[in-house]
Design an enzyme around this catalytic site. Structure first.
Site, PDB file in Angstrom:
ATOM      1  N   THR A   1       0.813  -1.224   0.000  1.00 14.14           N
ATOM      2  CA  THR A   1       0.000   0.000   0.000  1.00 14.14           C
ATOM      3  C   THR A   1       0.840   1.265   0.000  1.00 14.14           C
ATOM      4  O   THR A   1       0.676   2.144  -0.854  1.00 14.14           O
ATOM      5  CB  THR A   1      -0.928   0.016   1.231  1.00 14.14           C
ATOM      6  OG1 THR A   1      -1.379  -1.296   1.523  1.00 14.14           O
ATOM      7  CG2 THR A   1      -2.098   0.944   1.004  1.00 14.14           C
TER       8      THR A   1
ATOM      9  N   THR B   1      -6.806   3.053   0.840  1.00 10.31           N
ATOM     10  CA  THR B   1      -7.863   2.372   1.574  1.00 10.31           C
ATOM     11  C   THR B   1      -7.743   0.860   1.414  1.00 10.31           C
ATOM     12  O   THR B   1      -7.182   0.366   0.439  1.00 10.31           O
ATOM     13  CB  THR B   1      -9.263   2.819   1.092  1.00 10.31           C
ATOM     14  OG1 THR B   1     -10.268   2.167   1.871  1.00 10.31           O
ATOM     15  CG2 THR B   1      -9.479   2.488  -0.373  1.00 10.31           C
ATOM     16  N   HIS B   2      -8.251   0.153   2.432  1.00  7.74           N
ATOM     17  CA  HIS B   2      -8.369  -1.301   2.376  1.00  7.74           C
ATOM     18  C   HIS B   2      -9.849  -1.687   2.327  1.00  7.74           C
ATOM     19  O   HIS B   2     -10.210  -2.829   2.625  1.00  7.74           O
ATOM     20  CB  HIS B   2      -7.740  -1.937   3.623  1.00  7.74           C
ATOM     21  CG  HIS B   2      -6.310  -1.552   3.852  1.00  7.74           C
ATOM     22  ND1 HIS B   2      -5.343  -1.696   2.899  1.00  7.74           N
ATOM     23  CD2 HIS B   2      -5.683  -1.040   4.948  1.00  7.74           C
ATOM     24  CE1 HIS B   2      -4.174  -1.284   3.386  1.00  7.74           C
ATOM     25  NE2 HIS B   2      -4.362  -0.880   4.615  1.00  7.74           N
TER      26      HIS B   2
ATOM     27  N   TYR C   1       2.500  -6.762  -6.323  1.00  7.53           N
ATOM     28  CA  TYR C   1       3.721  -6.417  -5.592  1.00  7.53           C
ATOM     29  C   TYR C   1       4.927  -7.052  -6.269  1.00  7.53           C
ATOM     30  O   TYR C   1       5.990  -6.428  -6.394  1.00  7.53           O
ATOM     31  CB  TYR C   1       3.582  -6.917  -4.153  1.00  7.53           C
ATOM     32  CG  TYR C   1       4.714  -6.543  -3.226  1.00  7.53           C
ATOM     33  CD1 TYR C   1       4.686  -5.346  -2.521  1.00  7.53           C
ATOM     34  CD2 TYR C   1       5.800  -7.389  -3.031  1.00  7.53           C
ATOM     35  CE1 TYR C   1       5.708  -4.999  -1.653  1.00  7.53           C
ATOM     36  CE2 TYR C   1       6.830  -7.053  -2.167  1.00  7.53           C
ATOM     37  CZ  TYR C   1       6.781  -5.858  -1.477  1.00  7.53           C
ATOM     38  OH  TYR C   1       7.798  -5.525  -0.635  1.00  7.53           O
TER      39      TYR C   1
ATOM     40  N   PHE D   1      13.162   0.477  -1.916  1.00 10.23           N
ATOM     41  CA  PHE D   1      12.864  -0.020  -0.578  1.00 10.23           C
ATOM     42  C   PHE D   1      13.757   0.638   0.462  1.00 10.23           C
ATOM     43  O   PHE D   1      13.293   1.035   1.538  1.00 10.23           O
ATOM     44  CB  PHE D   1      13.042  -1.545  -0.518  1.00 10.23           C
ATOM     45  CG  PHE D   1      12.782  -2.120   0.849  1.00 10.23           C
ATOM     46  CD1 PHE D   1      11.484  -2.314   1.300  1.00 10.23           C
ATOM     47  CD2 PHE D   1      13.836  -2.437   1.705  1.00 10.23           C
ATOM     48  CE1 PHE D   1      11.241  -2.807   2.566  1.00 10.23           C
ATOM     49  CE2 PHE D   1      13.595  -2.942   2.968  1.00 10.23           C
ATOM     50  CZ  PHE D   1      12.293  -3.128   3.400  1.00 10.23           C
TER      51      PHE D   1
ATOM     52  N   ARG E   1       9.113  -3.613   6.125  1.00  7.38           N
ATOM     53  CA  ARG E   1       9.906  -4.528   6.945  1.00  7.38           C
ATOM     54  C   ARG E   1      11.057  -5.129   6.140  1.00  7.38           C
ATOM     55  O   ARG E   1      12.202  -4.741   6.294  1.00  7.38           O
ATOM     56  CB  ARG E   1       9.001  -5.619   7.527  1.00  7.38           C
ATOM     57  CG  ARG E   1       9.624  -6.436   8.644  1.00  7.38           C
ATOM     58  CD  ARG E   1       8.589  -7.407   9.215  1.00  7.38           C
ATOM     59  NE  ARG E   1       8.090  -8.329   8.227  1.00  7.38           N
ATOM     60  CZ  ARG E   1       8.666  -9.508   7.933  1.00  7.38           C
ATOM     61  NH1 ARG E   1       9.752  -9.874   8.578  1.00  7.38           N
ATOM     62  NH2 ARG E   1       8.164 -10.305   7.018  1.00  7.38           N
TER      63      ARG E   1
END
Length: 283
Positions: free
Chosen positions: A51, A106-107, A193, A229, A243
């Site tokens: 996201t 939004t999810h 992704y 990243f 992460r």
């Protein structure tokens, strides 16, 4: 003296659907009736599907890779930076100037998404991610957010992840309706992704084309540089939303038995689905 155990925040169940406790009872209806502008851009995902990465890509594209402009234009207009279903985020976005596009994340499941989006207004960048990596990333995130006790241990989280009453629903119940019903809509762009990891620059160009925001080669390269990243990981946030950023991290947690069980469910639920062709579990 020992420290008191950290309390669990719980979840908010609205019409039988589990939301994070940051969602008020009136928020789902408010989202469904949200007034969408033609230049609105919604980043839509199941939790932990990339996201924030997609949101940063969109913001950088709109600012042509100018990092200072990204910070200036959006750092103070992100309505808290969270999903539009949280607290009074919708009201905040309603008050934003019409001089520049609003970028919202939004999810929200398909039956809660603003009705005007489903009617063709605004644009949606929808990012999917393989459900095994999402499971591991989601678990690590929920350890920190401390919503429910059943999410604290991997084995119990894994069981919860497979149930229809999982927070935001199951990966299948969330993603399949979106993809099957809207993948051919002109105002939806579906990415994964894994595609973004394998072809970062190519996906930047695809988003540029989708948003009708052509950039020069140099500007595209700046967007890519700003959204690596390592760059995003270095950005301090309240919660650790980035992460590892790898494909195949599920192997660090799934036991052989869990993997076999999940594969059986996956194969059953995905049979005949066009989405199955785009999901990859390792590179």
């Amino acid at each position: 003296m020992t420290d008191k155990p950290k309390p669990f925040f719980g979840v908010n169940v609205i019409n039988g659907f589990k939301w994070p406790p940051l969602v008020r009872d009136t928020n789902p209806e408010q989202i469904a009736n949200f007034k969408v502008r033609e230049d609105d851009v919604f980043v839509l995902t199941y939790p932990k599907a990339g996201t924030h990465w997609a949101q940063e890509l969109v913001r950088n594209i709109l600012c042509k890779g100018n990092k200072d402009k990204v910070k200036e234009d959006y750092a103070n207009s992100s309505a808290g930076g969270g999903p539009i279903e949280f607290f009074d985020t919708c009201e905040k976005f309603d008050s934003f100037s019409t001089e520049k596009p609003r970028v919202m994340m939004t999810h929200a499941p398909v039956d809660v998404l603003p009705k005007q989006i489903l009617e063709g207004k605004g644009k949606v960048v929808f990012v999917n991610r393989n459900p095994k990596d999402i499971a591991v990333s989601y678990w690590h995130f929920l350890l920190e957010t401390h919503f429910l006790e059943e999410y604290q241990e991997w084995d119990s989280f894994f069981e919860a992840y497979l149930k229809t009453d999982m927070m935001y629903g199951t990966w299948f119940d969330y993603n399949l309706p979106y993809y099957e019903q809207h993948r051919n809509k002109k105002n939806f762009l579906f990415l994964t992704y894994e595609e973004m990891k394998l072809d970062h620059k190519g996906c930047v160009v695809r988003i540029c084309d989708f948003l009708s925001r052509p950039l020069s080669e140099e500007q595209v390269d700046k967007v890519v540089e700003n959204t690596t990243f390592s760059t995003m990981k270095a950005t301090k946030k309240k919660f650790n939303v980035t992460r590892k950023g790898v494909v195949g991290d599920w192997k660090t947690r799934f036991t052989v038995a869990q993997n076999e069980r999940f594969d059986a469910i996956y194969n059953q639920r995905m049979e005949g689905s066009a989405l199955a062709k785009r999901i990859i579990f390792e590179t």
